[in-house]
Scaffold this motif. Structure first.
Motif, short mmCIF file in Angstrom:
data_model
loop_
_atom_site.label_atom_id
_atom_site.label_comp_id
_atom_site.label_asym_id
_atom_site.label_seq_id
_atom_site.Cartn_x
_atom_site.Cartn_y
_atom_site.Cartn_z
N GLU A 150 0.86 -1.19 0.00
CA GLU A 150 0.00 0.00 0.00
C GLU A 150 0.90 1.24 0.00
OE1 GLU A 150 -2.72 2.00 3.32
OE2 GLU A 150 -3.71 0.25 2.42
N THR A 177 -5.34 -3.03 -6.92
CA THR A 177 -6.55 -3.58 -6.29
C THR A 177 -7.36 -2.51 -5.56
OG1 THR A 177 -5.31 -4.17 -4.28
CG2 THR A 177 -5.48 -5.83 -6.03
N GLN A 178 -6.74 -1.36 -5.29
CA GLN A 178 -7.46 -0.29 -4.58
C GLN A 178 -6.85 1.05 -4.95
OE1 GLN A 178 -7.46 -0.72 -0.33
NE2 GLN A 178 -8.40 1.28 0.05
N SER A 180 -7.57 5.22 -4.00
CA SER A 180 -8.32 6.31 -3.35
C SER A 180 -7.64 7.63 -3.70
CB SER A 180 -8.35 6.13 -1.82
OG SER A 180 -8.99 4.91 -1.49
#
Length: 225
Positions: A150, A177-178, A180
């Motif tokens: 991350e 996968t993510q 923001s």
């Protein structure tokens, strides 16, 4: 002619159960006989019939299990040629994609390589990494180790798009996968007309590595499998 004396039947002394039985009244004897007709079959069922029946049931279950095992083994033998062809095909595909996987000597090394790869592309596309943190690895049934990282960074929209494109088309097999994005304040660009909007980014990236056989159990225990 001398007479022979025969002792009377009731003159023979009775002992133990016979004496106890003879001392009972007729109604008590009748009650005991009825009770025996109920109790003795129950004792026979509990002590003889039920254990034998349970033993037969266990044997039947074991036979059914062995038959099912034999059936599955026969199916695998019947599909041997098909499974060998699939193995060769998947092995060839794995060898083709292997250069795009990370080093799998252990999960720590693979995660470090993933972080270096992701942050290296970030620096090349004006994405300023503020922090990076590896996630828990996950070992799949296929023997492929999934490693995660991350990343928290800041950049403008153009830098973000270029960074994601570089990760997608890079030499290593990774996937985002993510993602923001938090809009930040406008900052002036000296010498450049207009203002640039700085974005706060949180991106989770997943990579893949082939682990060595002797590290499979170590990775599985570390991942809580």
């Amino acid at each position: 002619m001398s007479a022979v004396l025969v002792p009377a039947r009731d003159a023979v002394p009775m002992r133990g159960p016979a004496r106890w039985w003879s001392a009972l009244a007729r109604r008590e004897r009748k009650t005991l006989r009825r009770a025996a007709l109920v109790v003795l079959p129950a004792i026979g069922w509990a002590g003889v019939v039920r254990p034998v029946a349970s033993s037969f049931a266990h044997i039947e279950a074991r036979v059914a299990q062995e038959r099912d095992l034999y059936r599955r083994e026969a199916e695998l033998l019947g599909r041997r040629s098909e499974l060998e062809a699939v193995f060769r095909r998947e092995g060839a595909a794995l060898l083709e994609v292997a250069p795009r996987l990370f080093d799998g000597r252990d999960s720590v090394t693979a995660a470090a390589e993933l972080i270096a790869y992701v942050t290296g592309h970030a620096a090349a596309h004006r994405v300023f990494v503020q922090a990076s943190e590896p996630g828990a690895p996950a070992l799949g049934l296929d023997g492929v180790l999934r490693i995660r990282v991350e990343v928290r960074a800041v950049s403008d929209l153009a830098g973000l798009v270029a960074w994601l494109g570089a990760l997608e088309e890079g030499r290593k097999l990774v996937r985002v996968t993510q993602l923001s994005v938090i809009p930040a304040v406008l900052i002036g660009s000296s010498g450049v007309s207009g203002d640039a909007e700085l974005l706060g980014l949180t991106v989770a990236v997943e990579g893949f590595a082939l682990v060595l056989p002797d590290t499979v159990m170590v990775v599985a225990k570390g991942a809580g499998m």
